[in-house]
Each structure stands twice: as structure tokens, then as C-alpha cells.
Enzyme design. Sequence first.
Site, mmCIF file in Angstrom:
data_model
loop_
_atom_site.group_PDB
_atom_site.id
_atom_site.type_symbol
_atom_site.label_atom_id
_atom_site.label_comp_id
_atom_site.label_asym_id
_atom_site.label_seq_id
_atom_site.Cartn_x
_atom_site.Cartn_y
_atom_site.Cartn_z
ATOM 1 N N LYS A 1 0.654 -1.325 0.001
ATOM 2 C CA LYS A 1 -0.008 -0.107 -0.023
ATOM 3 C C LYS A 1 0.898 1.215 -0.083
ATOM 4 O O LYS A 1 2.115 1.233 0.120
ATOM 5 C CB LYS A 1 -0.926 -0.085 1.265
ATOM 6 N N TYR B 1 -12.696 -1.604 -2.998
ATOM 7 C CA TYR B 1 -13.333 -1.886 -1.837
ATOM 8 C C TYR B 1 -14.784 -1.806 -1.606
ATOM 9 O O TYR B 1 -15.307 -1.224 -0.539
ATOM 10 C CB TYR B 1 -12.569 -0.960 -0.940
ATOM 11 N N ASN C 1 -1.856 -0.119 6.943
ATOM 12 C CA ASN C 1 -1.718 -1.271 7.494
ATOM 13 C C ASN C 1 -0.597 -2.130 6.299
ATOM 14 O O ASN C 1 -0.503 -3.207 6.310
ATOM 15 C CB ASN C 1 -2.738 -2.290 7.838
ATOM 16 N N HIS D 1 -2.243 -5.471 1.352
ATOM 17 C CA HIS D 1 -3.384 -6.039 1.215
ATOM 18 C C HIS D 1 -3.173 -7.722 1.062
ATOM 19 O O HIS D 1 -2.307 -7.894 0.380
ATOM 20 C CB HIS D 1 -4.225 -5.720 0.088
ATOM 21 N N GLU E 1 -9.490 -10.247 -7.765
ATOM 22 C CA GLU E 1 -8.573 -9.012 -7.636
ATOM 23 C C GLU E 1 -7.620 -8.950 -8.491
ATOM 24 O O GLU E 1 -6.960 -8.045 -9.021
ATOM 25 C CB GLU E 1 -8.064 -8.864 -6.152
HETATM 26 N N1 UDP Z 1 -9.712 -0.564 7.713
HETATM 27 C C1 UDP Z 1 -9.756 0.629 8.317
HETATM 28 N N2 UDP Z 1 -10.656 0.700 9.524
HETATM 29 C C2 UDP Z 1 -10.998 -0.399 9.949
HETATM 30 C C3 UDP Z 1 -10.882 -1.605 9.146
HETATM 31 C C4 UDP Z 1 -10.147 -1.358 7.961
HETATM 32 O O1 UDP Z 1 -9.167 1.822 7.978
HETATM 33 O O2 UDP Z 1 -11.594 -0.237 11.080
HETATM 34 C C5 UDP Z 1 -8.823 -0.519 6.163
HETATM 35 C C6 UDP Z 1 -7.467 -1.249 6.377
HETATM 36 O O3 UDP Z 1 -6.574 -0.456 5.463
HETATM 37 C C7 UDP Z 1 -7.918 -2.412 5.677
HETATM 38 C C8 UDP Z 1 -9.017 -2.293 4.640
HETATM 39 O O4 UDP Z 1 -9.760 -1.242 5.272
HETATM 40 O O5 UDP Z 1 -6.796 -3.191 5.315
HETATM 41 C C9 UDP Z 1 -9.814 -3.381 4.320
HETATM 42 O O6 UDP Z 1 -10.571 -3.820 5.651
HETATM 43 P P1 UDP Z 1 -10.470 -5.472 5.802
HETATM 44 O O7 UDP Z 1 -11.377 -5.635 7.100
HETATM 45 O O8 UDP Z 1 -10.938 -6.234 4.611
HETATM 46 O O9 UDP Z 1 -9.067 -5.800 6.396
HETATM 47 P P2 UDP Z 1 -8.029 -6.775 5.484
HETATM 48 O O10 UDP Z 1 -8.479 -7.835 4.728
HETATM 49 O O11 UDP Z 1 -7.189 -5.752 4.712
HETATM 50 O O12 UDP Z 1 -7.134 -7.368 6.632
HETATM 51 MG MG MG Z 2 -10.159 -7.666 3.385
#
Ligand code: UDP
Ligand code: MG
Length: 139
Positions: free
Chosen positions: A11, A51, A114, A117, A128
Site C-alpha cells: 500500500k 473496496y 496497514n 493487502h 482482484e
Molecule cells: N480499515 C480501516 N479501519 C478499520 C478496518 C479496516 O481503515 O476499522 C482499512 C484497512 O486499510 C484494511 C482495509 O480497510 O486493510 C480493508 O479492511 P478489511 O477488514 O478487509 O481488512 P484486511 O482484509 O485488509 O485485513
Molecule cells: Mg479484506
Amino acid sequence: MANNITFTMLKPDSVEKGNIGAILEKITSSGFRIVAMKLTQLTTADAEAFYAIHKDRPFFGDLVTYMTRGPIVAAILEKDNAVEDFRALIGATNPAEAAEGTIRNMFADSISENAVHGSDSDDNAAIESAFHFSGREMF
Ligand code: UDP
Ligand code: MG
């Protein structure tokens, strides 16, 4: 493609901090083969589509702003059990909860920024991957 590919993005925070090389080293030394890879930047429409599942969540606007603010590295990775093994390698969404030695534990700053992805299912890995790469870009 069965269960042997996953899709990742390093990212914008990872690119900004100069962590591309260190993260790719961790990925390849963990047994993943790079099938496709490019430095690219998401448009707002791209990030909103990628997203879309999160469009009603309170963090959606900030997520789109973050994911579009600079270049990312998009890649397709191959390994047996790729989706599950890569989710284990990256760690929990919130780096504060990510296990020691995981990519998010090592390289991420917050639950929003974080670092990486990882696809959450074989179906999404295929969707994707096709979102970012044509067949002739996959090796
Ligand atoms: N995210 C965020 N706040 C939250 C949860 C998720 O900003 O409380 C963002 C974070 O960058 C995350 C992305 O949204 O990686 C997608 O969320 P997901 O729950 O799918 O997490 P991932 O699959 O990336 O672990
Ligand atoms: Mg996710």
C-alpha cells in the site's frame, strides 16, 4: 487457478517509507513466487470498486483517500494454500494485534495504514488479480 494464487498490494505507506524491497524479500523468502507485479496508482474509481464491499463502513472515505494518495505495488503470488498462508504472513488487520514477525507487525503503523493487502478467498484472489492484470502480464 484453484487454491494456489493470491493477490497483494504493497500500500502507499509501504512505498512512501521505502519498504518495497524488505516486504518483497519477506514474501519471496516465505515461499511465494511472483506471478505478476507492477508499480501503479489507484484512481478514486479503482479504489471505490476494489473496496466496494466496505462502502457503508465509516472508514470508507479515508480508505479511498489513503489507497489513492500515491503508488502501490500490485502483485499476484503463487504458493500452495496461497490465500490462507499469505493472510498468516501479513497478520491481523490491526498491526497492534498482528503476531510478531508478520508483515503488518513489522511494517504497519495503524489499522488503517496497514502496509499490505491480501485476498480473503480464492474467488476474490481471482477477481482482484483480473482487476489489475491481463493474462499476458502473468507469468
Ligand atoms: N480499515 C480501516 N479501519 C478499520 C478496518 C479496516 O481503515 O476499522 C482499512 C484497512 O486499510 C484494511 C482495509 O480497510 O486493510 C480493508 O479492511 P478489511 O477488514 O478487509 O481488512 P484486511 O482484509 O485488509 O485485513
Ligand atoms: Mg479484506
